[in-house]
Design an enzyme around this catalytic site. Structure first.
Site, mmCIF file in Angstrom:
data_model
loop_
_atom_site.group_PDB
_atom_site.id
_atom_site.type_symbol
_atom_site.label_atom_id
_atom_site.label_comp_id
_atom_site.label_asym_id
_atom_site.label_seq_id
_atom_site.Cartn_x
_atom_site.Cartn_y
_atom_site.Cartn_z
ATOM 1 C CG MET A 107 32.381 -11.232 30.355
ATOM 2 S SD MET A 107 32.075 -12.261 28.912
ATOM 3 C CE MET A 107 33.725 -12.626 28.345
ATOM 4 C CG HIS A 162 38.575 -18.164 15.203
ATOM 5 N ND1 HIS A 162 37.388 -17.985 15.884
ATOM 6 C CD2 HIS A 162 39.468 -17.297 15.775
ATOM 7 C CE1 HIS A 162 37.552 -17.069 16.814
ATOM 8 N NE2 HIS A 162 38.791 -16.637 16.771
ATOM 9 C CG PHE A 176 40.150 -8.955 23.090
ATOM 10 C CD1 PHE A 176 40.743 -9.536 21.980
ATOM 11 C CD2 PHE A 176 39.182 -9.663 23.781
ATOM 12 C CE1 PHE A 176 40.365 -10.814 21.568
ATOM 13 C CE2 PHE A 176 38.800 -10.935 23.371
ATOM 14 C CZ PHE A 176 39.404 -11.511 22.271
ATOM 15 C CB THR A 234 36.045 -13.926 24.580
ATOM 16 O OG1 THR A 234 37.132 -13.925 23.651
ATOM 17 C CG2 THR A 234 36.589 -13.801 25.993
ATOM 18 C CE LYS A 264 36.783 -9.179 18.123
ATOM 19 N NZ LYS A 264 37.346 -9.266 19.513
ATOM 20 C CB ALA A 265 31.176 -14.645 15.661
ATOM 21 C CB SER A 310 33.591 -7.052 15.665
ATOM 22 O OG SER A 310 34.270 -7.399 16.847
#
Length: 306
Positions: free
Chosen positions: A243, A108, A266, A51, A47-48, A138
């Site tokens: 996005m 990750h 998401f 994507t 979550k950094a 997040s």
């Protein structure tokens, strides 16, 4: 396994790092993964901005061609190296083993767990770091909506777990830890190696503040020149709103019993400073004190607002 039988995974240790238990079953294959010089690895703590960076990279590699980048969902275009849920999906390593280089690969994993072939082959690595307050917020919402991740529990306990890396271990199975381990050790590990290896170290906050500048940095690292028109197109195609509406980038192909969108999307907010809506003054003061102490041996220029 049928989708209706889904249950949240537990965590199990791999070389001192808690990972989803099904990942352990394919760990030896991940560890032995053969990277090639042409491969590109995009790695972050969860979550950094993973994507987001994947979409930027794919657009750079395809000259800003939006249709080409919509050829498949993100997880098909750029497989997730270590993922294995054993819940009816194919392990990321199985996808990658069938692909020829050049491959764009997501991970990750903390630096000490990365397959050695990435360094031996000279593969390029892009690392994205996000300030820990926004990162933990997040990650908390992601763990709430992802029915494969361990149950996050209440916010106060989750924040404490993130700060202190607490884990209660029964034999080798973790019941109170965060998958992929400590944020602090993760960001420090890549920072300390960035000048020794082929690593481009980016900050989520810099990308939000000036996306064109950071996209150009990524392009230069990849050996690509972007015209002003292509650059502007990539900036527009990778805004949060764009996005979020893109079915090839928003993970809408993941079934609703895996990603519970009634809990959270998401792509939830993508903001800098959302932590102010979650940390109480008392929590923030405790977090600040702990952060300063824990990061005293590694000065990384994180920004908590922009």
């Amino acid at each position: 396994m049928a989708f209706q039988e889904l249950t949240r995974c537990t965590l199990q240790e791999v070389e001192g790092i808690p990972l989803l238990k099904p990942m352990v079953k394919t760990w030896e294959r991940v560890k032995a993964f053969q990277a090639f010089p042409e491969d590109l690895l995009i790695v972050t703590y969860p979550k950094a901005g993973t994507t987001w960076t994947q979409e930027i990279v794919d657009l750079i590699l395809h000259g800003g061609d939006a249709e080409e980048v919509r050829r498949a969902p993100t997880d098909i275009r750029m497989p997730f190296l270590e993922i294995n849920t054993a819940k009816g999906s194919h392990p990321g390593i199985s996808q990658l083993e069938k692909m020829d280089p050049p491959r764009v690969i997501k991970s990750h994993l903390p630096i000490q767990l990365l397959p050695k072939s990435f360094w031996e082959s000279g593969s390029k690595v892009i690392y994205v770091a996000r300030n820990p307050k926004d990162n933990v917020v997040s990650y908390f919402h992601f763990d709430r909506m992802n029915m494969i991740q361990p149950e996050p529990g209440p916010w106060s306990g989750y924040l404490k777990k993130f700060m202190e890396g607490q884990c209660e271990c029964f034999w080798i199975e973790y019941v109170n830890a965060l998958c992929w381990g400590s944020w602090y050790e993760h960001v420090k590990g890549y920072w300390q190696e960035k000048d020794k290896r082929n690593i481009l170290y980016l900050f989520f906050e810099d990308m939000k503040e000036n996306p064109a500048r950071e996209i150009q940095r990524i392009a230069k690292f990849l050996g690509h020149h972007l015209s002003e028109d292509i650059l502007n197109n990539i900036v527009q195609l990778t805004t949060f709103d764009a996005m979020r509406e893109n079915p090839m980038a928003n993970y809408s192909s993941i079934p609703g019993n895996i990603f519970d969108r009634k809990v959270s999307d998401f792509l939830r907010k993508g903001e800098v400073g959302d932590w102010k809506n979650h940390l109480s003054p008392e929590e923030n003061a405790a977090f600040e004190k702990h952060y300063v102490e824990t990061m005293s041996d590694c000065e990384i220029p994180f920004r908590f607002v922009i």
